[in-house]
Design a protein around this motif. Structure first.
Motif, PDB file in Angstrom:
ATOM      1  N   VAL A   1       0.711  -1.272  -0.105  1.00 53.92           N
ATOM      2  CA  VAL A   1      -0.057   0.004   0.026  1.00 53.92           C
ATOM      3  C   VAL A   1       0.743   1.234   0.063  1.00 53.92           C
ATOM      4  CG1 VAL A   1      -0.173   0.067   2.350  1.00 53.92           C
ATOM      5  CG2 VAL A   1      -1.920   1.109   1.234  1.00 53.92           C
ATOM      6  N   ILE A   2       0.364   2.378  -0.827  1.00 50.55           N
ATOM      7  CA  ILE A   2       1.393   3.417  -0.917  1.00 50.55           C
ATOM      8  C   ILE A   2       0.318   4.633  -0.710  1.00 50.55           C
ATOM      9  CG2 ILE A   2       2.798   4.885  -2.441  1.00 50.55           C
ATOM     10  CD1 ILE A   2       2.168   1.223  -3.414  1.00 50.55           C
ATOM     11  N   ALA A   3       0.662   5.647   0.103  1.00 50.41           N
ATOM     12  CA  ALA A   3       0.043   6.972   0.414  1.00 50.41           C
ATOM     13  C   ALA A   3       0.195   7.875  -0.758  1.00 50.41           C
ATOM     14  CB  ALA A   3       0.357   7.383   1.527  1.00 50.41           C
ATOM     15  N   LYS A   4      -0.831   8.507  -0.909  1.00 50.85           N
ATOM     16  CA  LYS A   4      -0.938   9.576  -2.043  1.00 50.85           C
ATOM     17  C   LYS A   4      -0.883  11.022  -1.640  1.00 50.85           C
ATOM     18  CE  LYS A   4      -3.313   8.618  -5.649  1.00 50.85           C
ATOM     19  NZ  LYS A   4      -4.529   8.465  -6.610  1.00 50.85           N
ATOM     20  N   ASN A   5      -1.023  11.061   0.121  1.00 49.40           N
ATOM     21  CA  ASN A   5      -0.999  12.423   0.365  1.00 49.40           C
ATOM     22  C   ASN A   5      -0.506  12.382   1.733  1.00 49.40           C
ATOM     23  OD1 ASN A   5      -3.332  12.068   2.364  1.00 49.40           O
ATOM     24  ND2 ASN A   5      -4.519  12.174   0.281  1.00 49.40           N
ATOM     25  N   ASP A   6      -0.287  13.587   2.481  1.00 55.14           N
ATOM     26  CA  ASP A   6       0.241  13.607   3.703  1.00 55.14           C
ATOM     27  C   ASP A   6      -0.648  12.999   4.828  1.00 55.14           C
ATOM     28  OD1 ASP A   6       2.973  14.547   4.186  1.00 55.14           O
ATOM     29  OD2 ASP A   6       2.538  16.824   3.644  1.00 55.14           O
ATOM     30  N   VAL A   7      -1.802  13.060   4.795  1.00 56.92           N
ATOM     31  CA  VAL A   7      -2.529  12.718   5.824  1.00 56.92           C
ATOM     32  C   VAL A   7      -2.749  11.109   5.870  1.00 56.92           C
ATOM     33  CG1 VAL A   7      -4.976  12.434   6.599  1.00 56.92           C
ATOM     34  CG2 VAL A   7      -4.033  14.572   5.956  1.00 56.92           C
ATOM     35  N   ALA A   8      -2.787  10.656   4.750  1.00 55.06           N
ATOM     36  CA  ALA A   8      -2.781   9.036   4.463  1.00 55.06           C
ATOM     37  C   ALA A   8      -1.286   8.677   4.911  1.00 55.06           C
ATOM     38  CB  ALA A   8      -3.163   8.776   2.929  1.00 55.06           C
ATOM     39  N   HIS A   9      -0.204   9.234   4.473  1.00 55.69           N
ATOM     40  CA  HIS A   9       1.183   9.043   4.676  1.00 55.69           C
ATOM     41  C   HIS A   9       1.321   8.757   6.338  1.00 55.69           C
ATOM     42  CE1 HIS A   9       5.701   9.353   4.960  1.00 55.69           C
ATOM     43  NE2 HIS A   9       5.402   8.170   4.190  1.00 55.69           N
ATOM     44  N   ARG A  10       0.887   9.709   7.019  1.00 54.68           N
ATOM     45  CA  ARG A  10       0.975   9.791   8.416  1.00 54.68           C
ATOM     46  C   ARG A  10       0.256   8.872   9.177  1.00 54.68           C
ATOM     47  NH1 ARG A  10       0.117  14.631   8.516  1.00 54.68           N
ATOM     48  NH2 ARG A  10      -2.071  15.069   9.720  1.00 54.68           N
ATOM     49  N   ASP A  11      -0.944   8.379   8.612  1.00 57.31           N
ATOM     50  CA  ASP A  11      -1.552   7.478   9.338  1.00 57.31           C
ATOM     51  C   ASP A  11      -1.266   5.942   9.022  1.00 57.31           C
ATOM     52  OD1 ASP A  11      -4.134   5.472   9.094  1.00 57.31           O
ATOM     53  OD2 ASP A  11      -4.899   7.158  10.577  1.00 57.31           O
ATOM     54  N   LEU A  12      -0.906   5.830   7.959  1.00 52.28           N
ATOM     55  CA  LEU A  12      -0.298   4.408   7.543  1.00 52.28           C
ATOM     56  C   LEU A  12       0.957   4.211   8.279  1.00 52.28           C
ATOM     57  CD1 LEU A  12      -1.441   4.179   3.742  1.00 52.28           C
ATOM     58  CD2 LEU A  12      -2.286   2.862   5.505  1.00 52.28           C
ATOM     59  N   SER A  13       1.733   5.077   8.043  1.00 55.10           N
ATOM     60  CA  SER A  13       3.093   5.197   8.825  1.00 55.10           C
ATOM     61  C   SER A  13       2.958   4.590  10.437  1.00 55.10           C
ATOM     62  CB  SER A  13       3.836   6.236   8.852  1.00 55.10           C
ATOM     63  OG  SER A  13       4.122   6.586   7.437  1.00 55.10           O
ATOM     64  N   ALA A  14       1.985   5.206  10.866  1.00 53.26           N
ATOM     65  CA  ALA A  14       1.533   4.927  12.471  1.00 53.26           C
ATOM     66  C   ALA A  14       1.122   3.527  12.665  1.00 53.26           C
ATOM     67  CB  ALA A  14       0.576   6.017  12.948  1.00 53.26           C
ATOM     68  N   GLN A  15       0.324   3.118  11.431  1.00 50.82           N
ATOM     69  CA  GLN A  15      -0.302   1.811  11.588  1.00 50.82           C
ATOM     70  C   GLN A  15       0.927   0.767  11.417  1.00 50.82           C
ATOM     71  OE1 GLN A  15      -4.136   0.690   9.723  1.00 50.82           O
ATOM     72  NE2 GLN A  15      -4.323   2.929   8.989  1.00 50.82           N
ATOM     73  N   PHE A  16       1.869   1.115  10.623  1.00 47.68           N
ATOM     74  CA  PHE A  16       2.951  -0.004  10.222  1.00 47.68           C
ATOM     75  C   PHE A  16       3.686   0.136  11.526  1.00 47.68           C
ATOM     76  CE2 PHE A  16       1.190  -0.490   6.366  1.00 47.68           C
ATOM     77  CZ  PHE A  16       1.597  -1.452   5.709  1.00 47.68           C
ATOM     78  N   ALA A  17       4.127   1.180  11.958  1.00 47.66           N
ATOM     79  CA  ALA A  17       4.994   1.385  13.204  1.00 47.66           C
ATOM     80  C   ALA A  17       4.406   0.763  14.459  1.00 47.66           C
ATOM     81  CB  ALA A  17       4.964   3.034  13.491  1.00 47.66           C
ATOM     82  N   ASP A  18       3.067   0.528  14.631  1.00 47.54           N
ATOM     83  CA  ASP A  18       2.438  -0.125  15.781  1.00 47.54           C
ATOM     84  C   ASP A  18       2.379  -1.646  15.686  1.00 47.54           C
ATOM     85  OD1 ASP A  18       0.508  -0.079  18.220  1.00 47.54           O
ATOM     86  OD2 ASP A  18      -0.720  -0.868  16.703  1.00 47.54           O
TER      87      ASP A  18
END
Length: 336
Positions: free
Chosen positions: A152-169
């Protein structure tokens, strides 16, 4: 907020008095990360009243108007390339891709072109609103070059921040799910188990990772699905609790069951190829990679909050090998 999307305009409320400028904007402009906002402040893109301020620690006062001028995203350094992609899902916030084996995810020394990022820059074009001010896809996790499957790849800052947090968790408090199919040599003693072993760079070979006490926490859960040729090989499902480089490959080799086709971590098992039936041996030689496929990917959608789950069929090279292993005798499913 003004009519055009390139300017954000806010008025400080009484209960926001004394907040740092970057903290105030982070609370209001939730589609931009705090680090991005801090960079905008320092680059002179923020006004408080008639003054241009470049101090993120400025304390805002009630009634002040804070205006953010958003510059157009800079073009990414990698060049867009018209490379075919298997798009599993796409919307304004993210794209899920079924990556083929042999494709590098991100440009790196020795692999500047032909990567997934090059392909996404061409495919997504202007739908990328910019990650950290750069018009680029937001890579939140990766697959090895020769591992196939879902990303999965984010297309904007909001999605990138949220997905990054999920993968970090790592899915501890959310629905993140990453499941892989692997063909391994032998049969693990436990038909279902976990490998909890820290990983770090191998001190003798910089291309490899190794189990080391000084390494980062890494856990892989596995389950044996089928066995073949009187225990010569097994089909295993692996679920990641963490996501370290080469994690499944190193962990399975660590317990004595490296992946079929893995020249880096299973070189000592090459002699076993001759023990396979002819069709299976030929299929393995034609694989030219480790037998690993990212089959399932689930996460919380960063915009809707809905849990989404995607599946990928085995690629033809993996499936050919699997079917060849199944031919000689019936798979011993569920047998101890």
């Amino acid at each position: 907020m003004k009519d055009h999307e390139s300017v954000l305009d806010y008025t400080v409320e009484p209960d926001e008095t004394g907040l740092r400028l970057d903290a105030f904007l982070a609370a209001r402009a939730d589609r931009l990360s705090r680090s991005r906002l801090k960079a905008l402040i320092k680059d002179g893109h923020v006004r408080v009243g008639a003054r241009k301020l470049d101090e993120p620690n400025y304390r805002v006062k009630p009634g002040e108007t804070v205006e953010v001028d958003l510059p157009e995203p800079e073009e990414a350094t990698p060049r867009p390339e018209a490379i075919p992609l298997a798009i599993v899902y796409e919307d304004d916030h993210l794209v899920v891709v079924d990556k083929p084996a042999g494709m590098v995810v991100h440009p790196a020394p020795g692999a500047h072109d032909g990567t997934l990022v090059n392909a996404l820059l061409h495919h997504c074009g202007d739908t990328l609103s910019g990650i950290g001010g750069i018009r680029r896809p937001g890579i939140v996790h990766r697959l090895d070059k020769d591992t196939s499957g879902l990303l999965v790849i984010a297309k904007n800052d909001v999605a990138h921040r949220d997905l990054s947090a999920q993968f970090a968790d790592h899915g501890r408090e959310g629905p993140l799910k990453r499941e892989y199919c692997a063909l391994v040599w032998g049969v693990p003693q436990l038909r279902a188990g976990s490998v909890d072993a820290p990983l770090d760079r191998d001190t003798k070979n910089r291309e490899k990772r190794a189990v080391r006490r000084s390494g980062r926490h890494a856990v892989t859960h596995y389950r044996v699905e089928e066995t073949f040729e009187n225990g010569l090989a097994s089909l295993v499902t692996c679920r990641l609790e963490t996501g370290r480089t080469h994690q499944i490959r190193v962990h399975m080799a660590h317990i004595g069951h490296p992946l079929l086709g893995d020249a880096l971590y299973g070189s000592g098992f090459q002699s076993k190829v001759a023990k396979l039936p002819a069709d299976a041996a030929d299929a393995l030689r034609a694989l030219f990679r480790q037998a690993l496929h990212a089959r399932s990917l689930g996460f919380r959608h960063p915009e809707t909050g809905e849990t989404v789950l995607f599946h990928s069929d085995l690629p033809s090279d993996f499936e050919t090998l699997l079917n060849a292993l199944r031919k000689p005798s019936e798979a011993l499913q569920g047998r101890n």
